[in-house]
Each structure stands twice: as structure tokens, then as C-alpha cells.
Design an enzyme around this catalytic site. Structure first.
Site, short mmCIF file in Angstrom:
data_model
loop_
_atom_site.label_atom_id
_atom_site.label_comp_id
_atom_site.label_asym_id
_atom_site.label_seq_id
_atom_site.Cartn_x
_atom_site.Cartn_y
_atom_site.Cartn_z
N GLU A 87 26.51 61.57 38.10
CA GLU A 87 25.50 61.17 39.08
C GLU A 87 24.84 62.32 39.83
O GLU A 87 23.66 62.24 40.16
CB GLU A 87 26.16 60.22 40.10
CG GLU A 87 26.66 58.93 39.51
CD GLU A 87 25.52 58.02 39.07
OE1 GLU A 87 24.45 58.05 39.70
OE2 GLU A 87 25.69 57.30 38.07
N SER A 480 68.21 7.42 51.15
CA SER A 480 69.52 7.69 51.74
C SER A 480 69.74 9.15 52.11
O SER A 480 70.69 9.46 52.82
CB SER A 480 70.62 7.25 50.77
OG SER A 480 70.59 5.85 50.60
#
Length: 818
Positions: A87, A480
Site C-alpha cells: 500500500e 414428586s
């Protein structure tokens, strides 16, 4: 002539000055509207939130932009070199604009003017920072001039390394990845420190146009661009010619990182954590805040829980026959393409999708679903195998129009084109067994009772099939398994494990409504101790106990334990007819296992923000002296537990001891085969719609239920002891392997007295029905025989008739038949 030259020179100079003045005015005008570049100093980009298990394993990542912010010092030189070469090779020398590069770009653009070719740019890294952070991406000369002005100003305000850091953390790489760290993970599943020269060069080629250099769609173009970057790195002296040639010879090697969750079997847990973070901090914090979340999940325990739960669901489901194929496809041509389009269960990798190619009396010939390459393309190779009649034995009972039909041959069950699930047989290359996704579901939680840390969570058979979490979201009747809450309330308020209560018929009248509860097996046992009532899970005894002490007390304890927020004070609720979750039930049992102290169930240990600051910590215990600068023979610091005492510690031990009896002699006796100190309780709801088991050792609580998502009967005899307890047993067998068999601690002051297990009175010498029972100080076995729920004349206080067996038990002074 000289005068004429001077005249033209003056005009030229004037025009030049006017142009310069015009340019200056134009630039000054543009400068007035420029954004404030000082915001770069406060730059906080959206950063990926990462969720980890308790051992540090990565569970999931969440982000709108997949980015991990790295300071420039953490980025390797070869990675920086690749981007500078691609770049802006003069980055560390120019003032923000590369004049040489700009001039070259102007010449190229003039040459290409009118040709239709895209104009080339000469943006430096600084200019790209200005554009990406402060400007739009409009292709205009005005934007370009603004970009240059800002580039000069940024260079004056920030050091080069800071500008490069901003650039490398902001740029878009495709595949949803932003920043070089996110790109390294997304493309190569590596950290930036692990990137090779070739990989770094490929990443550096992407900012120009990620889609132009797509690793699969445009592989040749991508390699060409990558090799150009490598050549630039060689030319700029970052790598040697030999290193460059070696790097260019490598393939792209892109292996896209999967999205979503990463830890096998942790999907339900991860999703629950995701919801909690959003509820606590909001969606933006999750998807942009860069949080680091350490959860309580133990990956090893999670795998054990998943396997135990899946095996239990499969075992129940296969006993009910085969419901048919996933779907049917055309196998007259290339069956790999339509089969590849069928969605399988990615979180059940043991299973594969297959299509029946031929079926006969001996079995099936099948074709396996082709794998997919990283590019998403289906591999061309086709893998075939067989399923013998024995390996699909359960399918010989298959469901047709809601009725179970017995087949004589595999050809009666499946035909060519049917898509099925199969699992490879161990030690075989091409033989498989038929599989079926269970219709029944369930949820499981494993928890540390001392801290509330959830170690494992199973929300169903497969998250890929259903994201509904049955461990935290499903509201089910506990049946239960709720009884220990009722008995705890009784033991905390004057009753003892040796208190005797009538197990006989009872009718409850409320207005015009009459309720006549029954025991599961339809029998009654007469007078029996509380211990016997919970060991044998006697409904009638529980109703009488709740009626005797009052439902307001039961409601208070149910809410105190966190089982319900608001429980209606009706007697049927004492049998667990109110709806709650597995998480709440396991948390309630953790209180009993934790000596009666309250716990907060937690999936998250701590959360840190993007800067590493802890913003949440679950453990609120204090530790004075833990941060002492040095040791001067002072006592070891102790953690101060300020948890609320929900239940008397002695009551907690009593109910624990009674539930040990459930495992040793009662409805959960199958678990007693483990030979461990385990307390627990089974649960079966009306019409056998749900089967529960919740149990614990001194250091681990596990609870689960099994049932259909749309509740319906599991079948006659489908109880918590028969369905849920074996799953619990399979889990505990593996989870406790190699750990000491720790007994439950008896609180100081507790009296252990031998009693007759039938009468609840003090045992005599040589009494064969002796059991050691725990009594609080000031209490003990009754001196005279007294039965709760029986009239003074010996009749059933409710007015109902007792069975001959129950009457005989009363005459014998026994505790009933069990």
C-alpha cells in the site's frame, strides 16, 4: 520585443497568482467543513466479543464487524512489511502524501482518459485513514482534496506508528472481517503471530478489493496479486529472494474460520450466555463492545452430560419404533447433489445423512452425504456403505399412520431414495447402523452447590434441530421431585424424620370441588415415617403432611428455595403440580447440598471490557488478607461466605440423609449400584408426562427431566426411577470416576439415634428394622406411638376407608408396606 515579453510575463504571473488565490480560497472553503481529526485519539471501533469456557477454550465470538483490536507493538514486523509493500512503501518518509506516487498516478490517469478504464489512486496509508475514519468513499476530486488536507494534519498530530495501527485495525478484508487480527482468524484460523510470509502477503492484497481477490471465486487472480506483494517485499528488502520464491510457491491455503459457536456440545450454554449479556448490557455491548466473558462451563463435564442425555433419549425413542425417513429424493441420477442439499445435524457429528440406494431382506445399500470443501462446493467422490438387518433392528417395528407395524424385511421399512441418519459401526470401514432423531426431549443441569456455578447444560437432543433450551426455558411440572421442599419445610418446623404419618385414602373438599389423590401404584401402606414417605414417594403422606402444617408454610419454602416466584396455596401443589424449570429445581437442591445456604445459579464467572477491566464478577465472597504483600506467619486468609441461610443446616442434613435412602432403598435404588454417597429424588407427573431425577453428592448437583415438548404420556410405567434415574446414573458414573467417595458432613450437635424404621420409635436391642436417624438437639424418637392424620379413635381422619393391609399395619404398629 522585451517589452512584449514582459507584458506576457506580467499577465502570466497575474493569472498564476489569481489561480493560486482561487485554489487557496477553494481549499480554505473546503477546510472549514472538514471533520475533526482529533476524534482519532478516542477511536473505539466495534470489536468482537469472545466467550470462553472455564478452562479458557473459545466457545463463541459475536460481532457485527469481526475485529480484534491489536496495538501496533503486537503486530509482527513481517505483517507490517507486507502492508507497507502493498500500500505505501514510503509511509515512514512522506508527510502524508507521496508526491512521487501522486505524480505517477496523474500521468497514468491522463493516459487512460476517455478509455473507460478505472482511474488509479495514489492514496497513502495516512490518506486511507482519513478517508476510512473521517470521510465518505465518494470518487470525487473534492473528497480527494479533503483527504490530502486531513492527511497533512493527521501526520502533524499523530506518530507514524499510531497511524499505521489505526489503519491495520480498521480496514475491511471481506468475509465480514475487519482489522488484520480478525482477518488472520477469519481466513487462516491463526493469530497474526502465526502468519507466514505468503499468508501475510495475501491479506495485504485484500484491502484493494476483497471480492476481486476472493480465495475461491478468483483464486488465480488472488495468487497473482499475492505474488506481486511478495515481490514488493523482496524489492523493499523485507524478505530475501529465496524466501520470496518459497512463499510464492505455496498455495493460498485459506481455511475459513467457522462462525457461531466453537466448543463442541456447548451450543445451548453459549446461547444462554448470549441472552444474559444482552439482558445485562444490551446488543451493542455484545456485538461491538469487545467483551471478554469467562463462563462456568466445564467442557469435560459438558461432554459427559451430552452423551448421557442423548443416550437416554435415544434408548427410550428406539423402543417405540421407527417413524420413517427424513425425506425422499431422486436417486436415478447423481444422488450426491440432492443429498448434499439436505440439512443434517452439525452438532451430532457421530451421525451422517445417507440415502437408500437399494433395500432387500438382508439390509440396505446406502450412499453417504458428500462432504463440502472450504469453498462450499460438494466433493465429487461418492462414498457408499451398508446397513444390515441387525443394525436396524429397532426399525422392524415402524410407525405407519400412527400405528406400530411389525415388518418382516428392511425393504418393508425403507425404499430407494429415502434419506436417513446412520452412524458408522466401530472398527468398520463401510458398515453403519440406522439412527433416528428422538421425538422425546429433555433438559439437564450440572451445578457446583457451593458456588452455583453451572458446569454443564443440555437443553435438548440437538441445538441444530431445536434451539429451545429445555433446561432453562421449558416450564414443566416437577412432580414428586418437589416433595423434598415439602419435607424440608416440615423438618424445619418441628417434625422429625421419624415422625409417623398416615398413608391412607384422603378426600379434599373445596367448595363444590372434590379431590381424591392416590399413590402412584394405587396402594396405601398405613402409618409410616417421613423417611419412608420420601423414600417410597408416597403422595398421600405428602398431602397429609402439607395439610397438617398448612400450605402457607409450603408456599413460603418453595419461594424461599426459588422453585417458584408465586405458588398458589393449594394442596395439589405439594405434589409438584406447579410448573418450574430444571435450573430452578437444581438450584433448590443445591441449597440442601450446601448446608442450607442460598446460592445464585451462574453461567458467567466474570466479564472484562475491551481494556481488560473487570466489569462483572459473580463471586461476591470477601477475602480479607488475600492481597497481603508478603507472608509474615499470619494465618491463611479465609473466604467469607455471606450467603443467606435459607434452611437450618441440620434440616439440610436430615433431608439429605432421607434422600440418601431414596437412592439406597427407594425409588432411585438403581443409582445405589454406583456405591457412592448420593442423595436424590425421583419425580413422575400425572399421566407419566414427565420423568425427573435430581440428585447430588457433597460437591455436585445434577438434575434432569425427560418428556415431550407438547406434553403427553410417556407410557404406562414410565417413571422418574425408570427413565431419568438411569441417565443420572450414567452421568455420575463417568463424572465421578477417579474422585474420592466423600460422605455428607454431619453438622456439629446433631444426634444420631437408632430407631425402628416402621414405628419411628427408639430401636430395641436386636431389632431387625433398625436404622440410624439424625435428630436435632432437643428432639428424638417419640416416647409414644402417634400417627399424624389419624383420628383419636384410630380411624382415618379424612373419613376415607383404609385397605385391609393398612388396617393390619396399624394393628402391627408398623410403618406400612413398601
Amino acid at each position: 520585443m522585451i517589452r512584449l515579453i514582459g507584458y506576457f510575463f506580467g499577465i502570466g504571473t497575474t493569472l498564476a497568482l489569481l489561480v493560486a488565490a482561487g485554489v487557496a480560497i477553494y481549499i480554505s472553503h473546503l477546510s472549514k467543513d472538514l471533520p475533526d481529526y482529533e476524534v482519532l485519539a478516542k477511536y473505539e471501533p466495534p470489536v468482537t466479543t469472545r466467550i470462553h469456557a472455564s478452562d479458557g477454550s473459545l466457545m463463541a465470538e459475536y460481532a457485527r464487524e469481526r475485529r480484534l483490536y491489536l496495538p501496533i507493538q503486537a503486530i509482527p514486523d513481517r505483517v507490517k512489511a507486507a502492508f507497507l509493500s502493498a500500500e505505501d512503501k514510503n509511509f515512514y518518509n512522506h508527510p502524508g502524501i507521496d508526491v512521487t506516487g501522486l505524480g505517477r498516478a496523474i500521468i497514468v490517469n491522463l493516459q487512460n482518459f476517455g478509455s473507460g478504464r478505472r482511474q488509479v489512486g495514489a492514496s497513502t496509508i495516512t490518506q486511507q485513514v482519513a478517508k476510512n475514519f473521517l470521510l465518505t468513499a465518494d470518487q470525487t476530486y473534492e473528497r480527494k482534496i479533503k483527504e490530502m488536507i486531513l492527511a497533512f494534519r493527521i501526520e502533524q498530530a499523530y506518530p507514524k506508528d499510531r497511524i499505521l495501527e489505526l489503519y491495520l485495525n480498521e480496514i475491511f478484508f471481506g468475509f465480514g472481517a475487519y482489522g488484520v487480527a480478525g482477518a488472520a482468524l477469519t481466513y487462516f484460523d491463526k493469530s497474526v503471530n502465526e502468519l507466514t510470509v505468503a499468508e501475510a502477503a495475501y491479506l495485504a492484497s485484500l484491502p484493494k478489493g476483497p471480492n476481486n481477490y476472493h480465495p475461491f471465486k478468483h483464486a488465480d487472480r488472488a495468487i497473482e496479486r499475492r505474488n506481486w506483494v511478495i515481490d514488493q517485499m523482496v524489492e523493499n528488502g523485507y524478505v530475501t529472494r529465496e524466501e520470496g520464491n518459497k512463499a510464492k510457491a505455496e498455495p493460498l491455503g485459506v481455511t475459513p474460520r467457522r462462525t457461531g459457536t466453537y466448543l463442541f456440545a456447548g451450543e445451548y450454554f453459549t446461547e444462554e450466555v448470549r441472552r444474559q449479556i444482552i439482558a445485562r448490557y444490551g446488543e451493542n455491548a455484545l456485538y461491538e463492545g469487545g467483551l471478554s466473558v469467562r463462563t462456568t462451563l466445564d467442557p469435560k463435564v459438558q461432554l459427559i452430560a451430552r452423551k448421557a442425555m442423548q443416550n437416554g433419549l435415544i434408548k427410550y425413542d428406539t423402543l417405540r419404533g421407527y417413524r420413517g425417513p427424513v425425506k425422499s429424493i431422486d436417486v436415478s441420477g447423481d444422488w450426491g447433489v440432492p443429498l448434499g442439499a439436505v440439512k443434517g445435524l452439525e452438532d451430532v457429528p457421530e451421525w451422517s445423512l445417507a440415502v437408500v440406494l437399494d433395500s432387500s431382506a438382508s439390509g440396505l445399500s446406502i450412499g453417504l452425504q458428500p462432504a463440502r470443501q472450504a469453498s462450499g462446493d460438494i466433493v465429487k467422490e461418492r462414498v457408499e456403505g451398508t446397513v444390515s438387518k441387525d443394525d436396524m433392528g429397532f426399525a422392524m417395528r415402524h410407525v405407519v399412520d400412527g400405528k406400530t407395524v411389525k415388518a418382516k424385511s428392511p425393504a418393508d421399512v425403507l425404499k430407494p431414495g429415502d434419506v436417513i441418519f446412520v452412524q458408522k459401526n466401530e472398527g468398520s470401514d463401510n458398515t453403519y447402523s440406522l439412527r433416528q432423531v428422538p421425538e422425546v426431549e429433555g433438559g439437564l443441569i450440572a451445578m457446583d452447590p457451593h458456588t452455583g456455578r453451572v458446569l454443564a447444560m443440555v437443553g435438548g437432543f440437538s441445538y441444530a434441530q431445536s434451539e429451545f433450551n429445555r433446561a432453562t426455558q421449558a416450564m414443566r411440572q416437577p412432580g414428586s421431585s418437589f416433595k423434598p421442599i415439602v419435607y424440608s419445610a416440615a423438618l424445619d418446623n418441628g417434625y422429625t424424620p421419624a415422625s409417623v404419618i398416615m398413608d391412607g385414602p384422603i378426600t379434599i373438599q373445596s367448595g363444590n370441588t372434590t379431590w381424591t389423590p392416590k399413590n402412584y401404584d394405587g396402594t396405601v401402606a398405613g402409618p409410616a415415617t417421613l423417611r419412608s414417605g420420601i423414600e417410597k414417594s408416597r403422595n398421600l403422606m405428602t398431602v397429609r403432611l402439607a395439610n397438617d402444617m398448612g400450605m402457607k408454610l409450603v408456599v413460603e419454602y418453595a419461594e424461599r428455595f426459588g422453585v417458584y416466584d408465586h405458588l398458589a396455596p393449594y394442596l395439589p401443589m405439594a405434589l409438584g403440580s406447579g410448573e418450574t424449570t430444571v435450573m430452578r429445581m437444581v438450584s433448590a437442591y443445591s441449597i440442601m447440598a450446601n448446608g442450607g445456604k442460598s446460592i445464585k445459579p451462574s453461567l458467567i464467572d466474570r466479564i472484562q471490557d475491551r481494556y481488560g477491566k473487570t466489569v462483572f464478577k459473580q463471586d461476591e465472597r470477601g477475602c480479607e488478607g488475600c492481597n497481603a504483600p508478603e507472608w509474615k506467619n499470619q494465618p491463611e486468609p479465609e473466604l467469607v461466605d455471606n450467603s443467606e441461610q435459607v434452611l437450618d443446616p441440620m434440616t439440610a442434613y436430615q433431608i439429605t440423609s432421607m434422600m440418601e435412602g431414596v437412592v439406597q432403598r427407594g425409588t432411585g435404588a438403581t443409582i445405589g449400584e454406583l456405591g457412592r454417597h448420593i442423595a436424590g429424588k425421583t419425580g413422575t407427573t400425572n399421566d407419566e408426562k414427565d420423568a425427573w431425577f435430581i440428585g447430588y453428592t457433597p460437591n455436585l448437583v445434577v438434575g434432569l427431566y425427560m418428556g415431550y415438548d407438547t406434553p403427553r404420556g410417556l407410557g404406562h410405567g414410565a417413571t422418574g426411577g425408570g427413565l431419568a434415574a438411569p441417565i443420572f446414573k450414567d452421568f455420575m458414573r463417568v463424572a465421578l470416576d477417579g474422585t474420592p467417595n466423600v460422605d455428607f458432613k454431619v453438622p456439629d450437635g446433631m444426634n444420631l439415634i437408632a430407631i425402628n424404621r416402621k414405628t419411628g420409635m427408639r430401636a430395641t436391642s436386636g431389632d431387625p428394622g433398625t436404622i440410624i436417624e439424625a435428630f436435632k438437639p432437643g428432639t428424638g424418637p417419640a416416647d409414644s406411638y402417634w400417627v399424624i392424620g389419624m383420628g383419636a379413635d384410630g380411624s382415618n381422619a379424612s373419613g376415607g376407608a383404609l385397605s385391609p393391609q393398612a388396617n393390619q399395619a396399624i394393628q402391627d404398629g408398623g410403618g406400612g408396606l413398601y
